[in-house]
Write a protein that holds these residues in place. Structure first.
Motif, mmCIF file in Angstrom:
data_model
loop_
_atom_site.group_PDB
_atom_site.id
_atom_site.type_symbol
_atom_site.label_atom_id
_atom_site.label_comp_id
_atom_site.label_asym_id
_atom_site.label_seq_id
_atom_site.Cartn_x
_atom_site.Cartn_y
_atom_site.Cartn_z
ATOM 1 N N ARG A 240 -6.321 2.480 -7.141
ATOM 2 C CA ARG A 240 -6.608 2.953 -5.792
ATOM 3 C C ARG A 240 -6.239 1.790 -4.875
ATOM 4 O O ARG A 240 -6.849 0.720 -4.951
ATOM 5 C CB ARG A 240 -8.082 3.312 -5.638
ATOM 6 C CG ARG A 240 -8.535 4.361 -6.647
ATOM 7 C CD ARG A 240 -9.990 4.750 -6.415
ATOM 8 N NE ARG A 240 -10.085 5.650 -5.272
ATOM 9 C CZ ARG A 240 -10.875 5.459 -4.226
ATOM 10 N NH1 ARG A 240 -11.636 4.384 -4.148
ATOM 11 N NH2 ARG A 240 -10.923 6.317 -3.240
ATOM 12 N N ALA A 241 -5.234 1.980 -4.042
ATOM 13 C CA ALA A 241 -4.732 0.868 -3.234
ATOM 14 C C ALA A 241 -4.524 1.289 -1.794
ATOM 15 O O ALA A 241 -4.078 2.401 -1.519
ATOM 16 C CB ALA A 241 -3.419 0.351 -3.829
ATOM 17 N N TRP A 242 -4.861 0.367 -0.884
ATOM 18 C CA TRP A 242 -4.633 0.575 0.546
ATOM 19 C C TRP A 242 -3.716 -0.536 1.034
ATOM 20 O O TRP A 242 -4.023 -1.725 0.908
ATOM 21 C CB TRP A 242 -5.962 0.537 1.307
ATOM 22 C CG TRP A 242 -6.850 1.707 1.004
ATOM 23 C CD1 TRP A 242 -6.927 2.884 1.684
ATOM 24 C CD2 TRP A 242 -7.808 1.806 -0.063
ATOM 25 N NE1 TRP A 242 -7.862 3.715 1.105
ATOM 26 C CE2 TRP A 242 -8.424 3.084 0.030
ATOM 27 C CE3 TRP A 242 -8.200 0.959 -1.094
ATOM 28 C CZ2 TRP A 242 -9.412 3.519 -0.852
ATOM 29 C CZ3 TRP A 242 -9.178 1.376 -1.986
ATOM 30 C CH2 TRP A 242 -9.774 2.648 -1.859
ATOM 31 N N HIS A 243 -2.575 -0.145 1.592
ATOM 32 C CA HIS A 243 -1.596 -1.104 2.116
ATOM 33 C C HIS A 243 -1.867 -1.275 3.607
ATOM 34 O O HIS A 243 -1.676 -0.337 4.384
ATOM 35 C CB HIS A 243 -0.167 -0.589 1.889
ATOM 36 C CG HIS A 243 0.167 -0.432 0.439
ATOM 37 N ND1 HIS A 243 -0.336 0.592 -0.337
ATOM 38 C CD2 HIS A 243 0.921 -1.188 -0.387
ATOM 39 C CE1 HIS A 243 0.113 0.468 -1.578
ATOM 40 N NE2 HIS A 243 0.866 -0.611 -1.634
ATOM 41 N N ILE A 244 -2.314 -2.478 4.000
ATOM 42 C CA ILE A 244 -2.751 -2.665 5.391
ATOM 43 C C ILE A 244 -1.971 -3.769 6.098
ATOM 44 O O ILE A 244 -2.341 -4.214 7.174
ATOM 45 C CB ILE A 244 -4.260 -2.960 5.455
ATOM 46 C CG1 ILE A 244 -4.600 -4.298 4.801
ATOM 47 C CG2 ILE A 244 -5.067 -1.829 4.805
ATOM 48 C CD1 ILE A 244 -6.011 -4.784 5.093
ATOM 49 N N GLY A 245 -0.869 -4.240 5.499
ATOM 50 C CA GLY A 245 -0.118 -5.365 6.063
ATOM 51 C C GLY A 245 1.062 -4.936 6.909
ATOM 52 O O GLY A 245 1.327 -3.746 7.053
ATOM 53 N N PRO A 246 1.767 -5.921 7.462
ATOM 54 C CA PRO A 246 1.535 -7.358 7.345
ATOM 55 C C PRO A 246 0.329 -7.797 8.192
ATOM 56 O O PRO A 246 0.326 -7.590 9.412
ATOM 57 C CB PRO A 246 2.816 -7.987 7.890
ATOM 58 C CG PRO A 246 3.833 -6.877 7.926
ATOM 59 C CD PRO A 246 3.041 -5.626 8.135
ATOM 60 N N VAL A 247 -0.670 -8.405 7.545
ATOM 61 C CA VAL A 247 -1.900 -8.744 8.268
ATOM 62 C C VAL A 247 -1.665 -9.863 9.284
ATOM 63 O O VAL A 247 -2.407 -9.976 10.262
ATOM 64 C CB VAL A 247 -3.050 -9.113 7.306
ATOM 65 C CG1 VAL A 247 -3.379 -7.930 6.400
ATOM 66 C CG2 VAL A 247 -2.758 -10.361 6.492
ATOM 67 N N SER A 466 0.298 1.467 7.713
ATOM 68 C CA SER A 466 -0.743 0.465 7.439
ATOM 69 C C SER A 466 -1.978 0.710 8.305
ATOM 70 O O SER A 466 -3.115 0.566 7.846
ATOM 71 C CB SER A 466 -0.201 -0.947 7.671
ATOM 72 O OG SER A 466 0.712 -1.295 6.658
ATOM 73 N N TYR A 467 -1.751 1.071 9.558
ATOM 74 C CA TYR A 467 -2.862 1.399 10.448
ATOM 75 C C TYR A 467 -3.649 2.578 9.871
ATOM 76 O O TYR A 467 -4.884 2.558 9.822
ATOM 77 C CB TYR A 467 -2.317 1.748 11.838
ATOM 78 C CG TYR A 467 -3.383 1.961 12.895
ATOM 79 C CD1 TYR A 467 -3.730 0.931 13.766
ATOM 80 C CD2 TYR A 467 -4.047 3.182 13.013
ATOM 81 C CE1 TYR A 467 -4.713 1.118 14.735
ATOM 82 C CE2 TYR A 467 -5.027 3.376 13.973
ATOM 83 C CZ TYR A 467 -5.353 2.341 14.838
ATOM 84 O OH TYR A 467 -6.324 2.540 15.789
ATOM 85 N N SER A 468 -2.919 3.587 9.409
ATOM 86 C CA SER A 468 -3.562 4.797 8.868
ATOM 87 C C SER A 468 -4.282 4.510 7.562
ATOM 88 O O SER A 468 -5.353 5.056 7.297
ATOM 89 C CB SER A 468 -2.517 5.895 8.657
ATOM 90 O OG SER A 468 -1.915 6.244 9.887
ATOM 91 N N ASP A 469 -3.699 3.632 6.712
ATOM 92 C CA ASP A 469 -4.357 3.272 5.452
ATOM 93 C C ASP A 469 -5.687 2.563 5.710
ATOM 94 O O ASP A 469 -6.680 2.822 5.031
ATOM 95 C CB ASP A 469 -3.441 2.381 4.602
ATOM 96 C CG ASP A 469 -2.902 3.108 3.380
ATOM 97 O OD1 ASP A 469 -2.912 4.347 3.376
ATOM 98 O OD2 ASP A 469 -2.477 2.438 2.419
ATOM 99 N N LEU A 470 -5.709 1.655 6.696
ATOM 100 C CA LEU A 470 -6.959 0.972 7.026
ATOM 101 C C LEU A 470 -7.974 1.961 7.603
ATOM 102 O O LEU A 470 -9.162 1.907 7.256
ATOM 103 C CB LEU A 470 -6.702 -0.171 8.019
ATOM 104 C CG LEU A 470 -7.934 -0.997 8.404
ATOM 105 C CD1 LEU A 470 -8.627 -1.592 7.183
ATOM 106 C CD2 LEU A 470 -7.563 -2.100 9.393
#
Length: 484
Positions: A240-247, A466-470
């Motif tokens: 289960r992974a959430w891609h939230i980058g590039p931070v 990334s915005y949506s994943d966060l």
């Protein structure tokens, strides 16, 4: 979601190394920007670096709390005052440092029991954090400071023992991964080439097992950068992974970029003034991260290559002890006088994001640490890749063969962190520098890098992946907390 997210209480626990603390601080800022409460854990001697970032965040109306744990050095045989991984590696005391880090579990459990946060985000190098959080029914998210491609490659190496060829230079394919991913025996850790169970492999197994039992994984990357490997990681490896980058893109203005991380060894205004005097895409930036220590002989080869290439440059040089006192050991005689106005040497920490984001920078010579790679991608620069160890040879493949925005310098052998790598000769460095700075191929790479930059900028804006994943992660954690 706004009202709900304000109720979210997140504790973040980075590994005690600058390359791990800095992106974790950026992640804390992202949570706080969505209305969550965030607390960063660190130790006494690391607190000043963390406090600087927290104060910068405070100025922007995004307060982050700080929790300081004592770090036990004497009990494990570490010298007093050694509280960062960089210091421990310099002393060749990896085992002692990790033993001291393991002792942070007890204060963490006390904090979790008293605070009962909605979530613990803990670095991959703290594998015991999953069980610590589970004691109090708190979801633990693993933070991996690398690419999804590298996560997949490392896990494939861990899960599927390789019939690695005996010849060091013979190419083999990583099994199961999408694409024909080729490596040589020398480019992977010794314990995987020889197929024996040592300290490093045992530790990687602990990390892998802890990750499988955790709530999920936060990845500092974005889906569009490596979709095949993001899908493989989630679907084939079952994470289960959430891609939230590039931070790093949460640092918007020049001041934030300049003050990110350790205090720079150069005045930011002098650095910008120097860059402002240069034409767009006319300077190459050379930096090998916070961990690499090159021999004087290797630094000498780089200096000669830069001079003979004829290119303008900013070169960040780090070393053991006072580099200035040892100039005669690595700098060709009269080098800085001849390079006056053409090259700038920074001895120590540099404001890397600020430098890379300047229009004068065309390319980046990098050790392929993921923070550096992603910062290069986010600023649209092409790269000369010079991997040294860790997962850096995998990141090189991503940059040079999959994204096609880099040229390898020709580094051939994986080394353990803190070891002195084999010397790459002047001719190879000069050739790669010339190739990345001028010509049709260089222009094509720069164009591809700029397209990735635009993609990275879009992905962290509202509506981006990334915005949506966060958003999705925050909503899920809020829902779980409410359900409890």
């Amino acid at each position: 979601m706004g009202e709900e997210s304000r109720k979210l209480d997140v504790i973040l626990f980075p590994f005690l190394a600058h390359g791990h603390m800095i992106p974790m601080l950026d992640i804390a800022r992202l949570f706080v920007s969505r209305g969550a409460k965030a607390t960063i854990i660190t130790t006494t001697l690391n607190a000043p670096t963390v406090l600087k970032s927290i104060q910068n965040s405070q100025k922007l109306g995004a307060p982050i709390d700080l929790e300081i744990f004592p770090f036990s050095t004497r009990q494990v045989g570490l010298p007093e005052g050694v509280e960062s991984f960089e210091q421990a590696i310099g002393l060749d005391m990896f085992g002692q440092f990790m033993a001291a880090t393991d002792m942070l579990r007890s204060p963490l459990e006390q904090l979790l029991e008293s605070r009962r946060p909605d979530c613990l985000v803990a670095d991959m190098f703290l594998p015991w954090a999953t069980d610590a959080a589970a004691k109090f029914d708190i979801p633990r998210l693993v933070f991996h400071g690398t690419s999804c491609f590298s996560l997949c490659a490392i896990e494939v190496l861990r899960l599927y023992p390789l019939n690695v060829p005996l010849s060091d230079d013979e190419v083999f394919f990583l099994p199961h991964l999408p694409g024909d991913i080729k490596l040589t025996r020398l480019q992977i850790p010794v314990e995987y080439r020889e197929n024996f169970e040592g300290q490093f492999k045992r530790f990687m197994n602990r990390i892998g097992e802890s990750e499988v039992k955790s709530y999920g994984v936060i990845v500092n990357s974005f889906y569009e950068l490596e979709p095949a490997y993001a899908d493989y990681y989630r679907n084939d490896l079952g994470r289960r992974a959430w891609h939230i980058g590039p931070v790093s893109l949460c640092n918007r203005n020049r001041e934030e970029k300049a003050q990110r991380g350790i205090e720079a060894a150069v005045d930011e205004h002098d650095c910008v003034k120097w860059l402002d005097s240069k034409e767009p895409n006319s300077v190459i930036y050379i930096c090998f991260g916070s961990m690499a220590i090159f021999s004087s002989a290797q630094l000498h080869e780089i200096a000669m290559a830069l001079e003979s290439s004829g290119q303008q440059f900013i070169w960040v040089v780090k070393g053991r002890g006072d580099i200035r006192e040892n100039d005669q050991e690595w700098l060709p005689e009269g080098f800085e006088e001849r390079m006056e106005g053409k090259g700038l040497i920074i001895r120590g920490w540099a404001p890397q994001v600020m430098i890379l984001d300047h229009q004068a920078i065309a390319a980046f010579v990098t050790h392929c640490g993921w923070n550096s790679i992603l910062e290069g991608i986010s600023t649209g620069v092409s790269m000369v890749t010079w991997p040294l160890g860790a997962e850096q040879f995998f990141n090189e493949i991503l940059v040079t063969e999959i994204l096609k925005i880099g040229i390898p310098v020709g580094a051939k052998e994986w080394g353990k962190v803190g070891s002195v790598p084999l010397t790459v000769k002047q001719e190879a460095i000069e050739k790669a520098v010339r190739q990345i700075m001028a010509g049709e191929e260089a222009e094509e790479m720069r164009n591809r890098a700029n397209r990735l930059k635009e993609m990275a900028l879009r992905t962290v804006e509202e509506g981006g992946s990334s915005y949506s994943d966060l958003s999705s992660l925050i909503e899920e954690l809020c829902s779980k907390s409410k359900g409890d």
